[in-house]
Design an enzyme around this catalytic site. Structure first.
Site, PDB file in Angstrom:
ATOM      1  CE  LYS A  92      -3.499   2.627   2.459  1.00  0.00           C
ATOM      2  NZ  LYS A  92      -4.155   2.896   3.766  1.00  0.00           N
ATOM      3  CG  ASN A 123      -6.810   1.312  11.433  1.00  0.00           C
ATOM      4  OD1 ASN A 123      -5.648   1.653  11.319  1.00  0.00           O
ATOM      5  ND2 ASN A 123      -7.207   0.690  12.526  1.00  0.00           N
TER       6      ASN A 123
END
Length: 254
Positions: free
Chosen positions: A95, A204
């Site tokens: 990422k 998250n």
């Protein structure tokens, strides 16, 4: 099923690993979410240990790791971190995150594109975090990124899908998976992203910072599934006037 590069996922909910009270809660929440891909900042990993204390619970659960370059301020930093991650963790998945401004954590589009182009040449499966910019997302696709990860709202803001108009364009013109990342603060936000046609979402803070992360993870799991199902079923179009769901007067003639 969602296919990105060489991997196929049953779950379209990807998760982060930061902000949890402890590693056990993190592992329990990720397991409850059904997520098969979890991202982790390289700076949190002890690359000298073969069994890192943070990584091990995720690995034991069979979840794929997606190292990220959070903390990189330019392309050079990100490329260095990427190679370090591949050597330490044995994965070419990455990422890509480059945000030089520590206050707002806005991704740098110029440095991100520069790094993405080089990392693809270096054999990485690149998933770049970026602005909800349709032009930038096409450029990232053109240089070989396996997916694009446009933001819904600023990282950790929990503001939801603030960039909806631009995300719709990105989703419409993309030939690679679109993963809405950042700003998703409630299950309803995740459902909305999926209803729009996003291929997946990454969550998250909304899970980790909730009062009951495991229960919240389950809520997000169900929301993502519902949103995807609604998208595939075909949402009824919006109109500017009322439309009766049953005849208003015909029964009077019977």
């Amino acid at each position: 099923m969602l296919t990105i590069a060489d991997k196929t996922f049953q779950s379209r909910l990807f998760t982060g690993t930061g902000k949890f009270a402890n590693k056990h809660l993190m592992a329990s929440a990720i397991e409850a979410s059904g997520s098969q891909l979890a991202t982790m900042a390289l700076k949190r990993v002890d690359i000298r240990s073969e069994q890192d204390d943070i990584l091990q619970p995720i690995i034991d659960a069979g979840v794929n790791l997606l190292p990220n370059t959070s903390g990189a301020k330019n392309a050079k930093d990100a490329i260095f971190a990427a190679h370090l991650a591949r050597e330490a963790l044995g994965t070419n998945w990455l990422k890509l995150e480059i945000h030089p401004d520590p206050k707002y954590l806005m991704p740098d589009p110029i440095e991100t594109l520069k790094a993405a182009e080089q990392l693809v040449k270096d054999g990485f499966v690149v998933l770049p975090y970026c602005h909800a910019d349709p032009v930038l997302c096409k450029r990232l696709e053109e240089v070989g990124c396996a997916a694009v990860m446009p933001l819904g709202a600023p990282i950790g803001s929990n503001k939801g899908i603030a960039s909806a108009d631009f995300l719709e364009i990105i989703i419409d013109q993309a030939n690679v998976p679109v993963i809405v990342d950042a700003g998703i603060g409630a299950p309803s936000h995740a459902a909305r992203a999926m209803e729009m046609g996003a291929d997946a979402v990454l969550v998250n803070t909304a899970i980790a910072a909730s009062q009951q992360p495991v229960e919240m993870a389950i809520a997000f799991k169900l929301a993502v599934e519902a949103g995807r199902m609604a998208y595939l079923a075909g949402l009824a179009g919006k109109v500017s006037h009322a439309v009766a769901s049953s005849p208003l007067t015909s029964f009077l003639d019977e």
